[in-house]
Design a protein around this motif. Structure first.
Motif: not given
Length: 496
Positions: A317-323
């Motif tokens: 989820i973090s990688s899809l939302l700019g970390s």
């Protein structure tokens, strides 16, 4: 003259109570608790998991009610200060939505009342009536001496007897209306409350010291044997209750040490249900038997597997939302099990995959977000993290995060500065007043704690030496001697 006074006293007591009251025998402490079961069912904090504020209010009010009921049962009890309580009452079959108070969209209503009764039966009936809950079970339990329905009896009490002021002057009795009015007019101050309750708190604290030492010994022993990170409690149970729970766990360790050692490195939390929490703590339900606890420890390896999958899901989820970092804040979010939280993350992740929103990689590094299920619009918390609903509109979410990112960074910086200041003020207050311990309830924010400590440091409060002080929303002396004071306490002359 003496006979006349006795006659007037007896007459006053007879006339101020409802006529059916005499037919009901007095309640014992256990019977009073049982009679209040409709209240506990309607306001129990467990039913307010998605509403942390209301949950905390109900927990605090139940604590104060417990103290009030205990004081009523003390030998030689004469008088008790009026106690104001606030409950959020769930809509149940006993309090349908056509009751006088309006229910919120969340299915509960706020009820506020002041206890000024002088015996258990009057107190129980007053509470149930104030919350619009049935009291028929009390009539049934009072052994067939009263046949008139309580509903009819209520109608006879709508015209209370009001004695002339000269009666109170002549007899020396206190006018209950005047006493209640005076109590509501005068606001409690910190110094006056400590003057009235300091000695009682010291006595309770001294009585609890052996149990406190026993609690520390049991906790240290279990942490060592099972190699635990910590043992905690979700609720403010008393020291005796906590010792009992540790003794119970200790007996299970003796029977099944190898199985319980699977919790190595974990934190055990005594709470209302067994399982693993969203943050990976082992939850032991205090109402469960040893068999249920043993089954939980046996399943820990599968829980650890699910925990690893959950962490991978958070990273995805973090990688899809700019970390942006996905976190779970126990104090601010509903109590979720590991399975419940994983399911929530999974739903959100699959929605992100289908939508493919465009956020530049690493652009939100350093920021934080929590995921919740009881909101529909994203928001920015004053502590700097984003509140993201799992079912929010993902198109508007992208715009919202970009426009609030700078403010989020500023809020997070202020949060860190506030934490440092809060820690310094707690240390300074502990040292100045020679406190054994200074802590706050989870519902107290850092801003509130800072404000409280700053003003405390301006005072001279000798009663606090050696005490355990809890910053809360209300005044109370706990069973173990801990002093609870509201964070926004008043001082000086009592104000209206």
């Amino acid at each position: 003259m003496f006979c006349l006074l006795r006659r007037l006293r007896r007459l006053s007591v007879e006339r101020i109570r409802p006529h059916w009251f005499h037919y009901l025998r007095a309640l014992s402490g256990a019977e009073a608790v049982n009679a209040l079961r409709p209240l506990y069912f309607a306001v129990h904090p467990d039913f307010f998991g998605k509403h942390p504020r209301e949950r905390e209010v109900n927990e605090n009010s139940l604590k104060r009610l417990s103290v009030y009921l205990e004081n009523l049962q003390k030998p030689g009890f004469k008088s008790l200060k009026p106690t104001q309580l606030t409950f959020y009452v769930r809509e149940t079959d006993q309090n349908p939505s056509d009751s006088p108070e309006a229910f919120s969209t969340s299915g509960f209503r706020a009820v506020q009342f002041t206890l000024h009764t002088r015996d258990l039966l009057s107190t129980v009936l007053y509470i149930l009536n104030s919350c619009n809950l049935s009291a028929k079970h009390i009539q049934r339990s009072n052994t067939n001496v009263y046949s008139q329905p309580i509903g009819e009896a209520k109608r006879t009490t709508n015209r209370p007897i009001k004695w002339d002021k000269s009666y109170y002057s002549f007899t020396g009795f206190k006018d209950p209306e005047e006493e209640l009015e005076h109590s509501s007019r005068i606001e409690t101050t910190l110094t006056s409350w400590l003057d009235n309750n300091g000695k009682s708190a010291i006595k309770k604290l001294n009585n609890s010291l052996p149990l406190r030492e026993e609690l520390d010994r049991l906790k240290d022993k279990l942490c060592h044997v099972l190699q635990l990170s910590d043992i905690r409690w979700q609720r403010g149970w008393g020291v005796a209750h906590r010792c009992s729970q540790l003794h119970s766990l200790g007996r299970l360790v003796q029977k099944n040490l190898e199985t319980l050692q699977k919790a190595k490195g974990c934190t055990i939390v005594f709470t209302d249900r067994s399982g693993m929490s969203a943050v990976g703590h082992v939850m032991l339900g205090t109402m469960d038997v040893h068999h249920h606890w043993t089954k939980l420890f046996e399943r820990l390896p599968s829980y650890f597997d699910l925990q690893r999958k959950l962490m991978i899901l958070e990273d995805q989820i973090s990688s899809l939302l700019g970390s942006v970092r996905v976190i779970y804040i126990e104090e601010l979010q509903p109590v979720l099990t590991l399975e419940e939280y994983y399911s929530l993350l999974d739903v959100f992740y699959n929605r992100l995959l289908k939508t493919r929103i465009s956020i530049h990689p690493q652009s939100l590094r350093g920021l934080e977000m929590i995921l919740n299920s009881d909101r529909y619009a994203p928001s920015l918390h004053r502590l700097g993290h984003f509140n993201i609903p799992a079912l929010c509109d993902l198109g508007s979410l992208q715009w919202f995060i970009h426009t609030r990112a700078q403010q989020a960074r500023e809020n997070m910086k202020k949060k860190e500065e506030l934490k440092v200041l809060e820690h310094e003020l707690i240390q300074a207050s502990t040292k100045k007043f020679s406190l054994e311990k200074l802590y706050k309830e989870p519902s107290i924010s850092s801003i509130q704690m800072v404000d409280c400590c700053k003003r405390l440091l301006e005072q001279s409060l000798p009663y606090l030496q050696g005490m355990h002080l809890c910053v809360s929303h209300f005044y109370s002396v706990m069973q173990n001697g801990d002093l609870c004071i509201p964070w926004n306490w008043k001082n000086g002359e009592a104000t209206k």
